[in-house]
Scaffold this active site. Structure first.
Site, PDB file in Angstrom:
ATOM      1  N   ARG A 123       0.850  -1.189   0.000  1.00  0.00           N
ATOM      2  CA  ARG A 123       0.000   0.000   0.000  1.00  0.00           C
ATOM      3  C   ARG A 123       0.880   1.231   0.000  1.00  0.00           C
ATOM      4  O   ARG A 123       1.446   1.635   1.021  1.00  0.00           O
ATOM      5  CB  ARG A 123      -0.911  -0.011   1.230  1.00  0.00           C
ATOM      6  CG  ARG A 123      -2.096   0.965   1.093  1.00  0.00           C
ATOM      7  CD  ARG A 123      -2.856   1.061   2.395  1.00  0.00           C
ATOM      8  NE  ARG A 123      -2.096   1.808   3.379  1.00  0.00           N
ATOM      9  CZ  ARG A 123      -2.136   1.559   4.691  1.00  0.00           C
ATOM     10  NH1 ARG A 123      -2.858   0.575   5.161  1.00  0.00           N
ATOM     11  NH2 ARG A 123      -1.428   2.308   5.522  1.00  0.00           N
ATOM     12  N   HIS A 127      -4.283   4.423   4.164  1.00  0.00           N
ATOM     13  CA  HIS A 127      -5.455   3.545   4.114  1.00  0.00           C
ATOM     14  C   HIS A 127      -6.697   4.330   3.716  1.00  0.00           C
ATOM     15  O   HIS A 127      -7.559   3.835   3.002  1.00  0.00           O
ATOM     16  CB  HIS A 127      -5.663   2.877   5.471  1.00  0.00           C
ATOM     17  CG  HIS A 127      -6.905   2.056   5.553  1.00  0.00           C
ATOM     18  ND1 HIS A 127      -6.992   0.785   5.036  1.00  0.00           N
ATOM     19  CD2 HIS A 127      -8.131   2.333   6.097  1.00  0.00           C
ATOM     20  CE1 HIS A 127      -8.203   0.300   5.256  1.00  0.00           C
ATOM     21  NE2 HIS A 127      -8.911   1.225   5.888  1.00  0.00           N
ATOM     22  N   TYR A 136       3.378   5.369  11.570  1.00  0.00           N
ATOM     23  CA  TYR A 136       3.627   3.982  11.985  1.00  0.00           C
ATOM     24  C   TYR A 136       4.518   3.186  11.028  1.00  0.00           C
ATOM     25  O   TYR A 136       4.754   2.014  11.263  1.00  0.00           O
ATOM     26  CB  TYR A 136       2.293   3.242  12.173  1.00  0.00           C
ATOM     27  CG  TYR A 136       1.371   3.274  10.970  1.00  0.00           C
ATOM     28  CD1 TYR A 136       1.529   2.394   9.910  1.00  0.00           C
ATOM     29  CD2 TYR A 136       0.337   4.204  10.902  1.00  0.00           C
ATOM     30  CE1 TYR A 136       0.683   2.430   8.808  1.00  0.00           C
ATOM     31  CE2 TYR A 136      -0.519   4.255   9.805  1.00  0.00           C
ATOM     32  CZ  TYR A 136      -0.344   3.350   8.769  1.00  0.00           C
ATOM     33  OH  TYR A 136      -1.186   3.389   7.682  1.00  0.00           O
TER      34      TYR A 136
END
Length: 226
Positions: A123, A127, A136
């Site tokens: 990814r 998100h 993160y």
């Protein structure tokens, strides 16, 4: 993973009616840690439903890395527990994905039941609009995956094979962008349904909790059309 059981039910119904079509259910790597995934996989295998579980392993379930949500190294291996084949492919290669899905669809149509296809990628972005991946994960990892980005690779392959030109692909991108913007404009003009309309399309008999809600207009719905 909530869409997996629906796909199994639709596919099972198709098989019982002899309609001959196959259901394709999409999910991320995080969906394989949810109960709906396992229930759907088990039922699909038992009734030989013509369904394909396409799991996009992009390494992250929002902010949770895959190593913290499952102990298996290959998500495709989860298929064996339910008696169905599991295959892996490059999520950034649409031609490889097409081959894998076509093979699984042919298997389903022949009456052999469901399949799990793990599409492995990464990814590159957040998100969703509320997500900030730099909090993160190391953004340097994103740059390592950027050359694998599927749009540029696919366009280069089409041009090299003589199947398209840069001008034609640019026109397609422009057309697609216009279609998305126009769809957004149409959605903005759609009137919101009333509570009665929403409840009427979900429950045969409106539950008492919703009946009480309809006695007063909620604050979030005041002043809105519909």
């Amino acid at each position: 993973a909530t869409n997996y059981p629906h796909a199994v039910g639709a596919a099972w119904g198709s098989r019982l009616r002899g309609e001959g079509w196959v259901a394709l259910a999409y999910g991320g790597d995080g969906s394989t840690s949810a109960g709906d995934f396992h229930e759907a996989m088990n039922l699909a295998a038992v009734v030989r439903a013509p369904v394909i579980f396409l799991v996009t392993n992009n390494q992250w379930a929002i902010s949770t890395p895959i190593r913290l949500q499952t102990r298996v190294q290959r998500l495709a291996d989860k298929a064996a527990a339910y008696g169905m084949p599991g295959t892996r492919g490059d999520a950034f290669d649409p031609f490889a994905c097409h081959r894998a899905i076509s093979a699984a669809a042919a298997r389903a149509r022949s009456g052999e039941g469901p399949s799990l296809v793990e599409a492995i990628g990464y990814r590159l972005g957040p998100h969703g609009t509320a997500d900030e991946p730099s909090v993160y994960r190391d953004v340097a990892a994103d740059r390592l995956w950027e050359p694998m980005e599927p749009m540029a690779r696919t366009e280069a392959a089409l041009i090299e094979a003589g199947m398209s030109s840069r001008e034609e692909l640019a026109a397609i991108r422009s057309q697609a962008s216009r279609a998305v913007l126009e769809a957004g404009d149409r959605i903005q003009k759609v009137e919101l349904p009333s509570i009665e309309e929403v409840a009427g399309t979900v429950h045969r008999v409106t539950p008492w909790t919703l009946r009480e809600e309809t006695l007063r207009e909620p604050s979030w719905n005041r002043g809105r059309p519909g």
